[in-house]
Design a protein around this motif. Structure first.
Motif, PDB file in Angstrom:
ATOM      1  N   PHE A  37       8.498  -3.889  -8.210  1.00 18.57           N
ATOM      2  CA  PHE A  37       9.058  -2.753  -6.342  1.00 18.57           C
ATOM      3  C   PHE A  37       8.055  -4.162  -5.410  1.00 18.57           C
ATOM      4  CE2 PHE A  37      10.322   0.213  -8.945  1.00 18.57           C
ATOM      5  CZ  PHE A  37      11.957  -0.133  -8.376  1.00 18.57           C
ATOM      6  N   THR A  38       8.257  -4.601  -3.948  1.00 15.17           N
ATOM      7  CA  THR A  38       6.773  -5.699  -3.702  1.00 15.17           C
ATOM      8  C   THR A  38       5.813  -4.173  -2.629  1.00 15.17           C
ATOM      9  OG1 THR A  38       8.330  -5.264  -1.446  1.00 15.17           O
ATOM     10  CG2 THR A  38       8.323  -6.848  -2.452  1.00 15.17           C
ATOM     11  N   ALA A  39       6.390  -2.912  -2.532  1.00 14.33           N
ATOM     12  CA  ALA A  39       5.842  -1.742  -1.947  1.00 14.33           C
ATOM     13  C   ALA A  39       5.680  -0.612  -3.031  1.00 14.33           C
ATOM     14  CB  ALA A  39       6.225  -1.364  -0.895  1.00 14.33           C
ATOM     15  N   SER A  40       4.420   0.363  -2.776  1.00 11.41           N
ATOM     16  CA  SER A  40       3.768   1.327  -3.446  1.00 11.41           C
ATOM     17  C   SER A  40       5.026   2.149  -3.504  1.00 11.41           C
ATOM     18  CB  SER A  40       2.381   1.746  -3.418  1.00 11.41           C
ATOM     19  OG  SER A  40       1.579   0.841  -3.372  1.00 11.41           O
ATOM     20  N   LEU A  64       4.717   0.473 -17.720  1.00 10.16           N
ATOM     21  CA  LEU A  64       4.637   0.136 -16.456  1.00 10.16           C
ATOM     22  C   LEU A  64       3.129   0.336 -15.908  1.00 10.16           C
ATOM     23  CD1 LEU A  64       6.891  -0.270 -13.731  1.00 10.16           C
ATOM     24  CD2 LEU A  64       6.740   2.434 -12.901  1.00 10.16           C
ATOM     25  N   ASN A  65       3.420  -0.530 -14.728  1.00 13.30           N
ATOM     26  CA  ASN A  65       2.634  -0.855 -13.924  1.00 13.30           C
ATOM     27  C   ASN A  65       2.350  -0.108 -12.722  1.00 13.30           C
ATOM     28  OD1 ASN A  65       1.248  -3.087 -16.153  1.00 13.30           O
ATOM     29  ND2 ASN A  65       0.601  -4.362 -14.540  1.00 13.30           N
ATOM     30  N   PHE A  66       0.786   0.590 -11.940  1.00  9.70           N
ATOM     31  CA  PHE A  66       1.361   1.004 -11.202  1.00  9.70           C
ATOM     32  C   PHE A  66       1.001  -0.570 -10.121  1.00  9.70           C
ATOM     33  CE2 PHE A  66      -1.093   4.412 -13.533  1.00  9.70           C
ATOM     34  CZ  PHE A  66      -0.917   5.702 -12.598  1.00  9.70           C
ATOM     35  N   ASN A  67       1.510  -0.541  -9.063  1.00  2.24           N
ATOM     36  CA  ASN A  67       1.239  -0.891  -7.606  1.00  2.24           C
ATOM     37  C   ASN A  67       0.052  -2.045  -8.213  1.00  2.24           C
ATOM     38  OD1 ASN A  67       1.995  -3.135  -5.841  1.00  2.24           O
ATOM     39  ND2 ASN A  67       1.649  -1.773  -3.814  1.00  2.24           N
ATOM     40  N   ALA A  68      -0.448  -3.388  -7.865  1.00  2.46           N
ATOM     41  CA  ALA A  68      -1.179  -4.320  -8.316  1.00  2.46           C
ATOM     42  C   ALA A  68      -1.737  -5.119  -6.884  1.00  2.46           C
ATOM     43  CB  ALA A  68      -1.705  -4.462  -9.748  1.00  2.46           C
ATOM     44  N   GLY A  69      -0.653  -4.846  -6.433  1.00  2.00           N
ATOM     45  CA  GLY A  69      -1.307  -5.872  -5.154  1.00  2.00           C
ATOM     46  C   GLY A  69      -0.104  -6.993  -5.070  1.00  2.00           C
ATOM     47  N   PHE A  88      -2.699   3.205  -2.672  1.00  2.00           N
ATOM     48  CA  PHE A  88      -2.419   3.663  -3.711  1.00  2.00           C
ATOM     49  C   PHE A  88      -2.316   5.181  -4.903  1.00  2.00           C
ATOM     50  CE2 PHE A  88      -4.118   5.291  -8.375  1.00  2.00           C
ATOM     51  CZ  PHE A  88      -3.957   4.279  -9.129  1.00  2.00           C
ATOM     52  N   LYS A  89      -2.915   5.904  -4.207  1.00  2.00           N
ATOM     53  CA  LYS A  89      -2.580   7.427  -4.267  1.00  2.00           C
ATOM     54  C   LYS A  89      -0.524   7.749  -3.568  1.00  2.00           C
ATOM     55  CE  LYS A  89      -7.089   8.755  -4.368  1.00  2.00           C
ATOM     56  NZ  LYS A  89      -8.603   9.746  -3.395  1.00  2.00           N
ATOM     57  N   ASP A  90       0.113   7.524  -2.640  1.00  2.00           N
ATOM     58  CA  ASP A  90       0.617   7.011  -2.430  1.00  2.00           C
ATOM     59  C   ASP A  90       1.995   6.844  -4.236  1.00  2.00           C
ATOM     60  OD1 ASP A  90       0.338   8.524  -0.710  1.00  2.00           O
ATOM     61  OD2 ASP A  90       0.664   6.598   0.723  1.00  2.00           O
ATOM     62  N   ASN A  91       1.131   5.831  -4.812  1.00  2.00           N
ATOM     63  CA  ASN A  91       2.033   5.390  -5.635  1.00  2.00           C
ATOM     64  C   ASN A  91       2.738   5.659  -7.428  1.00  2.00           C
ATOM     65  OD1 ASN A  91       1.398   2.190  -7.916  1.00  2.00           O
ATOM     66  ND2 ASN A  91       3.098   2.610  -6.886  1.00  2.00           N
ATOM     67  N   ILE A  92       1.132   6.712  -6.937  1.00  2.00           N
ATOM     68  CA  ILE A  92       1.124   7.450  -8.425  1.00  2.00           C
ATOM     69  C   ILE A  92       2.271   8.460  -8.416  1.00  2.00           C
ATOM     70  CG2 ILE A  92      -0.549   9.188  -9.544  1.00  2.00           C
ATOM     71  CD1 ILE A  92      -2.827   8.596  -7.728  1.00  2.00           C
ATOM     72  N   ASP A  93       2.717   9.218  -6.942  1.00  2.00           N
ATOM     73  CA  ASP A  93       3.750  10.107  -7.223  1.00  2.00           C
ATOM     74  C   ASP A  93       5.057   9.259  -7.968  1.00  2.00           C
ATOM     75  OD1 ASP A  93       2.552  12.101  -7.046  1.00  2.00           O
ATOM     76  OD2 ASP A  93       2.463  11.925  -4.606  1.00  2.00           O
ATOM     77  N   VAL A  94       5.011   7.862  -7.088  1.00  2.00           N
ATOM     78  CA  VAL A  94       6.275   6.954  -7.085  1.00  2.00           C
ATOM     79  C   VAL A  94       6.417   6.456  -8.711  1.00  2.00           C
ATOM     80  CG1 VAL A  94       7.664   5.403  -6.892  1.00  2.00           C
ATOM     81  CG2 VAL A  94       6.633   6.664  -5.144  1.00  2.00           C
TER      82      VAL A  94
END
Length: 266
Positions: A37-40, A64-69, A88-94
């Motif tokens: 995805f484009t957003a976290s 699956l990768n965490f958002n890497a920018g 980044f922390k918001d991305n963790i829950d997703v």
């Protein structure tokens, strides 16, 4: 051999959501993705479409990768990126939510490039806190955070297995997080000059994941000079039991010819 197809680098002639089905049609039962995805924090509809594409294809999401920018733009992770910690922390829950719903338990957290105007020490301390948060976030679904040395990114500070292992040890010592492991990408390690055979002897039993591509060219197994089969076999002998991630570049029509030959030989 238990392979998992990285659908972010392979089958790119197809739209992203068609790739899991294409991997299944090619004879594979497992897939992995960089952050798709484009957003976290993507919209619920985007999450649903992604997850449905995987379940409809009848494949297992194994990584699956965490958002890497912005990866095409040169970004290589948010873990040590000063100013994007909350993102980044918001991305963790997703990420944990996707993993929980699809049964995925391995999550790659790219460390991030060195930044102008920030000290390495400050970035490394931020990384400790972010990795600990990620580990805690995926622990509730039995997940593991992966930390990966990469090549081709001049400002990325983790080049060798020992670079990553030192960070993992530091996080454990400072925070107690025990569910962070090394992602051993044999291509990246080799390109960076690491002694892959020695890394395997020392760390194979503790690998969180293995990924492969041949060198030169980051192509399919057999197109270059790396003894990938030997390295995989030795990793298995020393206790690695996970999937082997196929993370190389090849046209869709010939991407898995080597695997077909391997099956016939068996």
């Amino acid at each position: 051999m238990t392979y998992t197809v990285n659908c972010s680098i392979l089958l790119t002639e197809l739209p992203l959501l068609e790739r899991p089905a294409a991997a299944k049609a090619a004879g594979f039962d497992a897939v992995e993705f960089w952050w798709p995805f484009t957003a976290s924090v993507p919209a619920d509809a985007e999450l649903t479409r992604f997850e449905q594409a995987i379940t409809d294809a009848g494949v297992q999401l194994t990584g699956l990768n965490f958002n890497a920018g912005d990866m095409p733009g040169g970004d290589r992770g948010l873990v040590s990126w000063m100013g994007r910690s909350s993102e980044f922390k918001d991305n963790i829950d997703v990420v944990a939510g996707i993993g929980g719903r699809l049964g995925c338990r391995s999550f790659n957290a790219l460390y991030g490039n060195r930044q102008d105007g920030q000290t390495p020490e400050a970035q490394d301390e931020l990384a400790v806190q972010n990795l600990a948060a990620a580990a805690e976030g995926v622990a509730r679904i039995g997940g593991t955070v992966l930390l990966e040395p990469v090549s081709g990114a001049p400002r990325y500070p983790l080049l060798t297995a020992e670079d990553a292992v030192r960070v993992i040890s530091r996080v454990k010592e400072q925070t107690g997080a025990a569910n962070i492991k090394l992602l051993a990408d044999f291509y990246h390690l080799s390109v960076n000059g690491d002694d892959v055979a020695a890394v395997i002897e020392k760390h194979a039993k503790d690998f969180g994941h293995i990924q492969i591509a041949d060198n030169p060219g980051r192509g399919a197994p057999g197109t270059g000079e790396l003894p990938l089969g030997e390295w995989i076999a030795r990793s298995r002998q020393l206790g690695y039991e996970g999937h082997i991630g196929l993370e190389y570049k090849a046209p869709a029509e010939t991407a898995f010819a080597w695997a077909i030959r391997q099956r016939i030989a068996q």
